[in-house]
Design a protein around this motif. Structure first.
Motif, PDB file in Angstrom:
ATOM      1  N   PRO A   1      37.622  59.906  43.259  1.00 40.28           N
ATOM      2  CA  PRO A   1      38.522  59.334  42.247  1.00 40.28           C
ATOM      3  C   PRO A   1      39.270  58.081  42.712  1.00 40.28           C
ATOM      4  CG  PRO A   1      38.795  61.703  42.341  1.00 40.28           C
ATOM      5  CD  PRO A   1      37.896  61.331  43.480  1.00 40.28           C
ATOM      6  N   LEU A   2      39.807  58.098  43.924  1.00 39.92           N
ATOM      7  CA  LEU A   2      40.547  56.920  44.371  1.00 39.92           C
ATOM      8  C   LEU A   2      39.647  55.698  44.505  1.00 39.92           C
ATOM      9  CD1 LEU A   2      43.086  58.238  47.005  1.00 39.92           C
ATOM     10  CD2 LEU A   2      43.538  57.315  44.736  1.00 39.92           C
ATOM     11  N   HIS A   3      38.451  55.909  45.007  1.00 42.70           N
ATOM     12  CA  HIS A   3      37.523  54.786  45.140  1.00 42.70           C
ATOM     13  C   HIS A   3      37.188  54.209  43.761  1.00 42.70           C
ATOM     14  CE1 HIS A   3      34.636  52.393  47.337  1.00 42.70           C
ATOM     15  NE2 HIS A   3      33.740  52.660  46.406  1.00 42.70           N
ATOM     16  N   ALA A   4      36.975  55.075  42.799  1.00 48.37           N
ATOM     17  CA  ALA A   4      36.663  54.611  41.443  1.00 48.37           C
ATOM     18  C   ALA A   4      37.862  53.917  40.811  1.00 48.37           C
ATOM     19  CB  ALA A   4      36.222  55.791  40.580  1.00 48.37           C
ATOM     20  N   ILE A   5      39.045  54.466  40.999  1.00 45.91           N
ATOM     21  CA  ILE A   5      40.247  53.861  40.402  1.00 45.91           C
ATOM     22  C   ILE A   5      40.517  52.495  41.010  1.00 45.91           C
ATOM     23  CG2 ILE A   5      42.770  54.076  40.287  1.00 45.91           C
ATOM     24  CD1 ILE A   5      42.307  57.132  40.013  1.00 45.91           C
ATOM     25  N   PHE A   6      40.451  52.409  42.342  1.00 48.03           N
ATOM     26  CA  PHE A   6      40.746  51.138  42.995  1.00 48.03           C
ATOM     27  C   PHE A   6      39.659  50.097  42.758  1.00 48.03           C
ATOM     28  CE2 PHE A   6      43.612  53.473  46.157  1.00 48.03           C
ATOM     29  CZ  PHE A   6      44.725  53.234  45.357  1.00 48.03           C
ATOM     30  N   SER A   7      38.512  50.512  42.252  1.00 49.90           N
ATOM     31  CA  SER A   7      37.468  49.548  41.902  1.00 49.90           C
ATOM     32  C   SER A   7      37.803  48.773  40.630  1.00 49.90           C
ATOM     33  CB  SER A   7      36.131  50.268  41.703  1.00 49.90           C
ATOM     34  OG  SER A   7      35.694  50.851  42.892  1.00 49.90           O
ATOM     35  N   HIS A   8      38.802  49.219  39.902  1.00 53.81           N
ATOM     36  CA  HIS A   8      39.151  48.579  38.640  1.00 53.81           C
ATOM     37  C   HIS A   8      40.244  47.526  38.767  1.00 53.81           C
ATOM     38  CE1 HIS A   8      37.066  52.131  37.129  1.00 53.81           C
ATOM     39  NE2 HIS A   8      36.907  51.455  36.020  1.00 53.81           N
ATOM     40  N   PHE A   9      40.912  47.475  39.905  1.00 56.90           N
ATOM     41  CA  PHE A   9      42.069  46.599  40.033  1.00 56.90           C
ATOM     42  C   PHE A   9      41.830  45.514  41.065  1.00 56.90           C
ATOM     43  CE2 PHE A   9      43.799  50.841  38.955  1.00 56.90           C
ATOM     44  CZ  PHE A   9      44.206  50.537  37.662  1.00 56.90           C
ATOM     45  N   ALA A  10      42.435  44.371  40.839  1.00 57.77           N
ATOM     46  CA  ALA A  10      42.337  43.263  41.782  1.00 57.77           C
ATOM     47  C   ALA A  10      43.384  43.461  42.874  1.00 57.77           C
ATOM     48  CB  ALA A  10      42.538  41.934  41.063  1.00 57.77           C
ATOM     49  N   ARG A  11      43.104  44.400  43.758  1.00 59.87           N
ATOM     50  CA  ARG A  11      43.984  44.710  44.882  1.00 59.87           C
ATOM     51  C   ARG A  11      43.181  44.628  46.163  1.00 59.87           C
ATOM     52  NH1 ARG A  11      48.040  49.419  43.868  1.00 59.87           N
ATOM     53  NH2 ARG A  11      47.558  49.575  46.069  1.00 59.87           N
ATOM     54  N   SER A  12      43.847  44.681  47.274  1.00 53.10           N
ATOM     55  CA  SER A  12      43.154  44.566  48.559  1.00 53.10           C
ATOM     56  C   SER A  12      42.493  45.862  49.012  1.00 53.10           C
ATOM     57  CB  SER A  12      44.137  44.098  49.636  1.00 53.10           C
ATOM     58  OG  SER A  12      45.106  45.091  49.864  1.00 53.10           O
ATOM     59  N   ASP A  13      42.670  46.945  48.274  1.00 52.03           N
ATOM     60  CA  ASP A  13      42.132  48.234  48.718  1.00 52.03           C
ATOM     61  C   ASP A  13      40.603  48.235  48.823  1.00 52.03           C
ATOM     62  OD1 ASP A  13      44.712  49.481  48.803  1.00 52.03           O
ATOM     63  OD2 ASP A  13      44.656  49.505  46.622  1.00 52.03           O
ATOM     64  N   GLY A  14      39.938  47.586  47.887  1.00 49.41           N
ATOM     65  CA  GLY A  14      38.475  47.513  47.947  1.00 49.41           C
ATOM     66  C   GLY A  14      37.993  46.745  49.162  1.00 49.41           C
ATOM     67  N   TYR A  15      38.658  45.642  49.469  1.00 46.41           N
ATOM     68  CA  TYR A  15      38.298  44.861  50.648  1.00 46.41           C
ATOM     69  C   TYR A  15      38.611  45.638  51.917  1.00 46.41           C
ATOM     70  CZ  TYR A  15      38.620  41.217  47.102  1.00 46.41           C
ATOM     71  OH  TYR A  15      38.486  40.494  45.958  1.00 46.41           O
ATOM     72  N   THR A  16      39.734  46.345  51.901  1.00 45.29           N
ATOM     73  CA  THR A  16      40.131  47.133  53.068  1.00 45.29           C
ATOM     74  C   THR A  16      39.090  48.203  53.369  1.00 45.29           C
ATOM     75  OG1 THR A  16      42.462  46.762  52.555  1.00 45.29           O
ATOM     76  CG2 THR A  16      41.949  48.596  54.001  1.00 45.29           C
ATOM     77  N   ALA A  17      38.658  48.925  52.357  1.00 49.63           N
ATOM     78  CA  ALA A  17      37.652  49.976  52.566  1.00 49.63           C
ATOM     79  C   ALA A  17      36.341  49.377  53.059  1.00 49.63           C
ATOM     80  CB  ALA A  17      37.430  50.747  51.270  1.00 49.63           C
ATOM     81  N   PHE A  18      35.943  48.247  52.486  1.00 48.93           N
ATOM     82  CA  PHE A  18      34.692  47.610  52.907  1.00 48.93           C
ATOM     83  C   PHE A  18      34.743  47.210  54.378  1.00 48.93           C
ATOM     84  CE2 PHE A  18      32.532  43.572  53.747  1.00 48.93           C
ATOM     85  CZ  PHE A  18      31.216  43.989  53.611  1.00 48.93           C
ATOM     86  N   PHE A  19      35.810  46.515  54.772  1.00 47.11           N
ATOM     87  CA  PHE A  19      35.879  46.053  56.158  1.00 47.11           C
ATOM     88  C   PHE A  19      36.090  47.210  57.125  1.00 47.11           C
ATOM     89  CE2 PHE A  19      36.470  41.897  54.176  1.00 47.11           C
ATOM     90  CZ  PHE A  19      35.587  41.151  54.944  1.00 47.11           C
ATOM     91  N   ALA A  20      36.749  48.271  56.688  1.00 46.81           N
ATOM     92  CA  ALA A  20      36.882  49.462  57.529  1.00 46.81           C
ATOM     93  C   ALA A  20      35.511  50.092  57.761  1.00 46.81           C
ATOM     94  CB  ALA A  20      37.838  50.458  56.886  1.00 46.81           C
ATOM     95  N   ALA A  21      34.745  50.257  56.704  1.00 44.70           N
ATOM     96  CA  ALA A  21      33.399  50.834  56.840  1.00 44.70           C
ATOM     97  C   ALA A  21      32.500  49.927  57.674  1.00 44.70           C
ATOM     98  CB  ALA A  21      32.794  51.073  55.455  1.00 44.70           C
ATOM     99  N   TRP A  22      32.627  48.619  57.487  1.00 40.86           N
ATOM    100  CA  TRP A  22      31.802  47.680  58.248  1.00 40.86           C
ATOM    101  C   TRP A  22      32.185  47.731  59.726  1.00 40.86           C
ATOM    102  CZ3 TRP A  22      31.550  41.678  57.359  1.00 40.86           C
ATOM    103  CH2 TRP A  22      30.350  41.184  57.864  1.00 40.86           C
TER     104      TRP A  22
END
Length: 189
Positions: free
Chosen positions: A57-78
């Motif tokens: 749910p959090l991943h899906a919710i944060f995919s809808h907003f222009a926030r840094s959370d999506g970038y944070t998760a991507f760079f953490a996984a990378w």
């Protein structure tokens, strides 16, 4: 401010592009989680990991907003993925890429600096397993980490205001954020 209220179509476009980037980075995060799961436990684990993240749910919710959370998760996984590559291959290239990615990750969100420790742990476990890498590999990773951080946060080293410093600049330029008149569409009496 009046322009934005009179031109909502323009504002829609302004907000659409960052949201598309967040969606792109979140999709790439799902792919990286698949790769990490596949390398650690096989194809089924990779698919299961990606599927779980997809419906999280959090991943899906944060995919809808222009926030840094999506970038944070991507760079953490990378960062985790590149640290795994360091553990698996251990070449200088892997160390430098892992350092750069950890630096970029830290530039996105400072708390991501902890993911740089994954490369240090990979170095340690390679040494423990008898596949010791040279210390300069890890030193190069640290240097590239600093370069990655500076790429995303150049103000950390560039001081455009002389002796006053970076934090003074932040304080002066973001005081309007505390004033509701600068960001609220209606007046508060």
């Amino acid at each position: 401010r009046e322009y934005y209220h009179q031109n909502p179509e323009f504002m829609r476009r302004v907000y659409l592009l960052p949201r598309l980037f967040v969606v792109l980075f979140n999709l790439l995060t799902i792919y990286l989680v698949f790769l990490i799961g596949r390398y650690l436990a096989g194809d089924a684990a990779g698919l299961m990991s990606a599927a779980i993240l997809t419906v999280c749910p959090l991943h899906a919710i944060f995919s809808h907003f222009a926030r840094s959370d999506g970038y944070t998760a991507f760079f953490a996984a990378w960062s985790i993925y590149t640290a795994y590559e360091v553990h698996r291959k251990g070449g200088l290239r892997e160390y430098l890429v892992a350092g750069l990615v950890a630096g970029l990750s830290t530039g996105v969100k400072y708390t991501n600096c902890l993911f740089g420790l994954a490369t240090v742990l990979a170095f340690y476990f390679r040494r423990k397993d008898g596949r010791g890498d040279k210390g300069f590999h890890l030193a190069g990773s640290v240097v590239f980490g600093l370069v990655g951080f500076i790429i995303f946060v150049p103000a950390a080293v560039l001081n455009p205001h002389g002796q006053k410093g970076f934090y003074w600049w932040l304080d002066e330029n973001f005081k309007q954020l505390a004033d509701p008149a600068h960001w609220m569409p209606m007046k508060i009496d």
